[in-house]
Enzyme design. Structure first.
Site, mmCIF file in Angstrom:
data_model
loop_
_atom_site.group_PDB
_atom_site.id
_atom_site.type_symbol
_atom_site.label_atom_id
_atom_site.label_comp_id
_atom_site.label_asym_id
_atom_site.label_seq_id
_atom_site.Cartn_x
_atom_site.Cartn_y
_atom_site.Cartn_z
ATOM 1 N N PRO A 49 1.334 -6.163 9.020
ATOM 2 C CA PRO A 49 1.396 -7.529 9.520
ATOM 3 C C PRO A 49 1.723 -8.533 8.424
ATOM 4 O O PRO A 49 1.211 -8.440 7.314
ATOM 5 C CB PRO A 49 -0.016 -7.780 10.042
ATOM 6 C CG PRO A 49 -0.852 -6.664 9.524
ATOM 7 C CD PRO A 49 -0.034 -5.793 8.669
ATOM 8 N N GLU A 50 2.564 -9.483 8.769
ATOM 9 C CA GLU A 50 2.868 -10.590 7.881
ATOM 10 C C GLU A 50 2.197 -11.839 8.464
ATOM 11 O O GLU A 50 1.413 -11.744 9.400
ATOM 12 C CB GLU A 50 4.385 -10.748 7.746
ATOM 13 C CG GLU A 50 5.052 -9.452 7.270
ATOM 14 C CD GLU A 50 6.554 -9.553 7.095
ATOM 15 O OE1 GLU A 50 7.039 -10.650 6.782
ATOM 16 O OE2 GLU A 50 7.237 -8.539 7.276
ATOM 17 N N HIS A 83 -8.496 6.088 14.524
ATOM 18 C CA HIS A 83 -8.615 5.643 13.132
ATOM 19 C C HIS A 83 -9.612 4.501 12.972
ATOM 20 O O HIS A 83 -9.446 3.630 12.120
ATOM 21 C CB HIS A 83 -7.247 5.238 12.595
ATOM 22 C CG HIS A 83 -6.247 6.341 12.667
ATOM 23 N ND1 HIS A 83 -6.355 7.483 11.896
ATOM 24 C CD2 HIS A 83 -5.149 6.517 13.436
ATOM 25 C CE1 HIS A 83 -5.367 8.296 12.184
ATOM 26 N NE2 HIS A 83 -4.609 7.735 13.116
ATOM 27 N N ARG A 113 -3.475 3.984 8.071
ATOM 28 C CA ARG A 113 -3.108 4.369 6.705
ATOM 29 C C ARG A 113 -4.127 3.963 5.649
ATOM 30 O O ARG A 113 -3.928 4.251 4.468
ATOM 31 C CB ARG A 113 -1.736 3.800 6.365
ATOM 32 C CG ARG A 113 -0.637 4.463 7.177
ATOM 33 C CD ARG A 113 0.683 3.756 7.027
ATOM 34 N NE ARG A 113 1.277 3.981 5.736
ATOM 35 C CZ ARG A 113 2.411 3.412 5.335
ATOM 36 N NH1 ARG A 113 3.033 2.581 6.142
ATOM 37 N NH2 ARG A 113 2.901 3.670 4.158
ATOM 38 N N ARG A 148 12.148 -18.356 -12.586
ATOM 39 C CA ARG A 148 11.993 -16.907 -12.635
ATOM 40 C C ARG A 148 13.314 -16.226 -12.981
ATOM 41 O O ARG A 148 14.387 -16.742 -12.675
ATOM 42 C CB ARG A 148 11.518 -16.397 -11.277
ATOM 43 C CG ARG A 148 10.146 -16.904 -10.940
ATOM 44 C CD ARG A 148 9.251 -15.791 -10.570
ATOM 45 N NE ARG A 148 7.890 -16.278 -10.453
ATOM 46 C CZ ARG A 148 6.928 -15.602 -9.846
ATOM 47 N NH1 ARG A 148 7.200 -14.445 -9.290
ATOM 48 N NH2 ARG A 148 5.719 -16.073 -9.805
#
Length: 294
Positions: free
Chosen positions: A2-3, A101, A121, A167
């Site tokens: 998810p973002e 899970h 995961r 950068r």
DNA sequence: ATTTCAACCTGGCCGC
DNA sequence: TGCGGCCAGGTTGAAA
């Protein structure tokens, strides 16, 4: 997985269904899913109310009360959740069978639906952490290094432009750096770059002020659009707290659409290897910057 | 100091 | 049907 948009949709669900409820029990079924307070997470949560649901970037946290409703001081700690690649927060009936899970389950004093952390995961995690100040806001101490996300009031456009162009790296790498701008991941980086007609490998130091302004506008637009549609679901891994999928997947212009036509010009979408992953872009709308090759 | 990259996991899908 | 290889939305810490 998810973002920012997916996390925000989940945050809204928590705000609605969990805020104000007091935790009665906590059960940890997988040790990797709890960081820092390994072992004593249940003891730190038991009896305490979850006051609200907050988010910065892809991090969620639920400020914790001290259990005494007669003494409503500002929270000093919060239950922090990061969903990693496959984490889900689900509200389920207490008697519902355990998910395959299931990693952590929280029961409430009101005997209503419980909150389950399910994570295939195990890249996601939870922890209890003190709150501290960072970029004008009280946030959990472990995430004070995360920059504000572009939907926050605290996000500084000029400061971002300055730091970005100083950068020495590629544009998409910079967009994925959560200490520069938080909340953007692989999907929305590709979508925002497509909307802004910028190539993912563009050298950050060559960006003009106008290009950065346009990029930020498109980042905000794609995040906002995705939230409005409930986020992006490729499969059953992303769902909201009620187990429902989002619909932004059908609005993606390039992500996951290799060889399909660009919605703007019709050129076949290109997929390039990028950091052990993929970058999707339009070869005509987003040409290689100058003669640079990756 | 800044930038890059392997490592942490499980499971689904594809080709042989 | 089975098996190996590849891919997946993120972050970290250590190396370059």
């Amino acid at each position: 997985m998810p973002e920012l948009p997916e996390v925000e949709v989940i945050r809204r669900g928590l705000e609605r269904w969990v805020a104000g409820r007091a935790i009665a029990s906590a059960e940890v079924l997988h040790p990797r899913s709890v960081r820092r307070n390994t072992g004593d997470l249940p003891a730190r949560l038991k009896g305490r109310p979850l006051l609200s649901a907050e988010r910065r970037g892809k991090y969620l946290w639920l400020p914790l009360g001290d259990g005494d409703p007669a003494d409503p001081r500002e929270a000093e700690e919060a239950l922090v959740v990061h969903l990693g690649m496959s984490g889900q927060l689900l509200l389920t009936d207490r008697g519902a069978p355990a998910e395959r899970h299931l990693r952590v389950r929280l029961g409430f004093a009101d005997d209503g639906p419980e909150l389950r952390f399910v994570d295939q995961r195990t890249f996601g995690h939870m922890l209890v952490a003190p709150l501290a100040s960072a970029y004008g806001r009280r946030v959990p101490e472990p995430i004070t290094h995360i920059a504000p996300d572009p939907l926050e009031e605290a996000f500084d456009d000029d400061g971002f432009a300055h730091r970005l162009t100083r950068r020495r790296t590629g544009l998409k790498r910079a967009l994925l750096d959560q200490s520069l701008i938080s909340g953007v991941g692989n999907i929305y980086a590709d979508e925002a770059l497509w909307r802004a007609r910028l190539h993912w490998a563009r050298a950050t130091e060559t960006l003009t002020a106008a290009e950065v302004t346009e990029l930020l506008a498109q980042v905000r637009a794609v995040l906002t659009d995705a939230i409005a549609q409930g986020g992006t679901s490729f499969d059953s891994l992303y769902v909201n707290v009620n187990g429902e999928s989002g619909y932004f997947g059908r609005s993606l212009a390039v992500y996951g659409r290799q060889d399909e036509p660009c919605p703007r010009c019709g050129a076949p979408v290109r997929r390039d290897p990028f950091m052990n992953r993929s970058s999707y872009s339009c070869p005509k709308c987003q040409p290689w910057p100058g003669d640079a090759r990756p």
